[in-house]
Design a protein around this motif. Structure first.
Motif, short mmCIF file in Angstrom:
data_model
loop_
_atom_site.label_atom_id
_atom_site.label_comp_id
_atom_site.label_asym_id
_atom_site.label_seq_id
_atom_site.Cartn_x
_atom_site.Cartn_y
_atom_site.Cartn_z
N ASN A 1 -38.58 -5.80 2.42
CA ASN A 1 -37.81 -5.09 1.40
C ASN A 1 -37.09 -6.06 0.45
O ASN A 1 -36.63 -5.68 -0.61
CB ASN A 1 -36.81 -4.12 2.02
N ASN A 2 -37.02 -7.33 0.83
CA ASN A 2 -36.49 -8.35 -0.09
C ASN A 2 -36.90 -9.73 0.42
O ASN A 2 -37.54 -9.84 1.47
CB ASN A 2 -34.97 -8.24 -0.26
N LEU A 3 -36.53 -10.75 -0.32
CA LEU A 3 -36.99 -12.11 0.02
C LEU A 3 -36.24 -12.73 1.20
O LEU A 3 -36.61 -13.81 1.67
CB LEU A 3 -36.87 -13.02 -1.21
N HIS B 1 -36.37 -11.93 4.22
CA HIS B 1 -37.23 -12.02 5.41
C HIS B 1 -38.16 -13.24 5.37
O HIS B 1 -38.76 -13.59 6.37
CB HIS B 1 -38.10 -10.76 5.55
N LEU B 2 -38.29 -13.84 4.19
CA LEU B 2 -39.23 -14.95 4.03
C LEU B 2 -39.02 -16.04 5.07
O LEU B 2 -39.96 -16.52 5.70
CB LEU B 2 -39.10 -15.58 2.65
N SER B 3 -37.76 -16.45 5.23
CA SER B 3 -37.47 -17.57 6.13
C SER B 3 -37.83 -17.25 7.58
O SER B 3 -38.01 -18.15 8.39
CB SER B 3 -36.00 -17.95 6.03
N ASP B 4 -37.94 -15.96 7.91
CA ASP B 4 -38.34 -15.58 9.28
C ASP B 4 -39.81 -15.91 9.56
O ASP B 4 -40.18 -16.21 10.68
CB ASP B 4 -38.13 -14.07 9.51
N TYR B 5 -40.64 -15.78 8.54
CA TYR B 5 -42.08 -15.85 8.79
C TYR B 5 -42.82 -16.94 8.02
O TYR B 5 -43.97 -17.22 8.28
CB TYR B 5 -42.73 -14.50 8.44
N VAL B 6 -42.12 -17.55 7.07
CA VAL B 6 -42.79 -18.50 6.18
C VAL B 6 -42.13 -19.87 6.28
O VAL B 6 -40.92 -19.97 6.37
CB VAL B 6 -42.72 -17.98 4.72
N LYS B 7 -42.96 -20.93 6.26
CA LYS B 7 -42.41 -22.29 6.22
C LYS B 7 -41.66 -22.47 4.91
O LYS B 7 -41.93 -21.77 3.94
CB LYS B 7 -43.56 -23.31 6.28
N GLN B 8 -40.80 -23.43 4.89
CA GLN B 8 -40.00 -23.65 3.68
C GLN B 8 -40.90 -23.86 2.47
O GLN B 8 -41.87 -24.63 2.53
CB GLN B 8 -39.10 -24.87 3.86
N LYS C 1 -39.30 -19.48 -7.31
CA LYS C 1 -38.98 -18.88 -8.62
C LYS C 1 -40.05 -17.87 -9.04
O LYS C 1 -39.74 -16.83 -9.59
CB LYS C 1 -38.84 -19.99 -9.68
N ILE C 2 -41.31 -18.20 -8.77
CA ILE C 2 -42.40 -17.28 -9.11
C ILE C 2 -42.29 -16.01 -8.27
O ILE C 2 -42.41 -14.89 -8.78
CB ILE C 2 -43.79 -17.95 -8.90
N LEU C 3 -42.02 -16.17 -6.98
CA LEU C 3 -41.86 -15.01 -6.09
C LEU C 3 -40.72 -14.12 -6.58
O LEU C 3 -40.84 -12.90 -6.62
CB LEU C 3 -41.59 -15.47 -4.65
N LYS C 4 -39.63 -14.76 -6.95
CA LYS C 4 -38.46 -14.01 -7.40
C LYS C 4 -38.75 -13.25 -8.69
O LYS C 4 -38.26 -12.14 -8.90
CB LYS C 4 -37.29 -14.99 -7.61
N ARG C 5 -39.57 -13.86 -9.53
CA ARG C 5 -39.93 -13.24 -10.81
C ARG C 5 -40.89 -12.06 -10.60
O ARG C 5 -40.80 -11.05 -11.28
CB ARG C 5 -40.60 -14.30 -11.69
N ALA C 6 -41.78 -12.21 -9.64
CA ALA C 6 -42.85 -11.22 -9.45
C ALA C 6 -42.48 -10.06 -8.54
O ALA C 6 -43.07 -8.98 -8.62
CB ALA C 6 -44.08 -11.93 -8.88
N LEU C 7 -41.51 -10.28 -7.67
CA LEU C 7 -41.21 -9.27 -6.65
C LEU C 7 -39.85 -8.61 -6.89
O LEU C 7 -38.93 -9.27 -7.34
CB LEU C 7 -41.23 -9.93 -5.25
N ILE D 1 -47.43 -11.87 2.16
CA ILE D 1 -46.13 -11.21 2.01
C ILE D 1 -46.17 -10.27 0.80
O ILE D 1 -46.61 -10.67 -0.28
CB ILE D 1 -44.99 -12.25 1.80
N ARG D 2 -45.68 -9.04 0.99
CA ARG D 2 -45.59 -8.07 -0.11
C ARG D 2 -44.20 -7.46 -0.15
O ARG D 2 -43.61 -7.21 0.90
CB ARG D 2 -46.58 -6.93 0.12
N ILE D 3 -43.69 -7.24 -1.35
CA ILE D 3 -42.48 -6.44 -1.54
C ILE D 3 -42.81 -5.44 -2.64
O ILE D 3 -42.68 -5.74 -3.83
CB ILE D 3 -41.25 -7.30 -1.94
N PRO D 4 -43.31 -4.25 -2.26
CA PRO D 4 -43.74 -3.30 -3.28
C PRO D 4 -42.56 -2.72 -4.06
O PRO D 4 -41.47 -2.56 -3.52
CB PRO D 4 -44.43 -2.19 -2.48
N ASP D 5 -42.82 -2.39 -5.31
CA ASP D 5 -41.82 -1.74 -6.15
C ASP D 5 -41.94 -0.23 -5.93
O ASP D 5 -42.44 0.50 -6.78
CB ASP D 5 -42.06 -2.12 -7.61
#
Length: 206
Positions: free
Chosen positions: A71-73, A75-82, A89-95, A121-125
């Motif tokens: 539902n937001n970014l 959760h990224l640190s839980d499942y994704v390497k740094q 910035k691209i993720l923040k812009r796109a999601l 990873i998906r964060i649908p609108d």
């Protein structure tokens, strides 16, 4: 047969959301709308539910290419390497938006996905999806429900989806007509964006 629940995306009904979340927590499978096509999902922490989805898709769970719907970014640190600043910035812009980002998986991935080096990873609108995850408290594991029809890859009418999938899942959410175009898939595992599939999301975010 699955329960068919109408939820309006402009203002998702809390009672209906609670009902779906309860089913997810008990290991149920749910078909729900996103900002692209309808998805088949379950609670990321429920192994039995994950096994059921893999069986429906006819794949081995450890080899399945399922995405995680967040539902937001945060959760990224839980499942994704740094990841580096430019990628973030691209993720923040796109999601939130119609994109799936393939990123390097971390050691914290759920047990069944431990061998996976990457994660989608998906964060649908879509307010329904976001409400489900917020109330569940963790991401959903998801896969698109594809059609055998070569011309129409994705069924967009929730009633037709219910007819076809109702015996395989616990709930089908009617969130209005879905799209017939999947998300744009962008792979960042090599440190730069590689477009794997051009879908609904514009490439201008890159």
């Amino acid at each position: 047969m699955a329960e068919f629940i109408k939820i309006y995306k402009e203002n998702p009904n809390q009672k209906a959301i609670d009902k779906v979340v309860k089913v997810l927590k008990n290991g149920g499978l749910v078909i729900y709308p996103t900002d692209t096509v309808y998805g088949l999902g379950c609670d990321i922490t429920n192994n039995k539910a994950l096994e059921k989805i893999a069986k429906i898709k006819g794949v081995k769970l450890e080899k399945a290419k399922f995405s995680f719907i967040c539902n937001n970014l945060s959760h990224l640190s839980d499942y994704v390497k740094q990841i580096d600043t430019s990628t973030f910035k691209i993720l923040k812009r796109a999601l939130p938006g119609p994109y799936t980002f393939i990123l390097p998986g971390s050691k914290n991935l759920p047990k069944v996905f431990k061998k996976k080096k990457t994660v989608g990873i998906r964060i649908p609108d879509n307010n329904i999806t976001i409400s489900l995850i917020e109330n569940l408290g963790n991401p959903l594991v998801t896969t698109s429900i594809r059609d055998e029809d070569e011309i129409l890859e994705y069924t967009t009418d929730p009633e037709l989806i219910y007819e076809k999938w109702g015996k395989l899942v616990d709930i089908v959410i009617d969130g209005g007509y879905g799209d017939n175009q999947g998300s744009t898939i962008i792979d960042f595992t090599e440190g730069y964006p590689e477009v794997i599939r051009e879908g609904k999301g514009s490439l201008e975010v890159l």
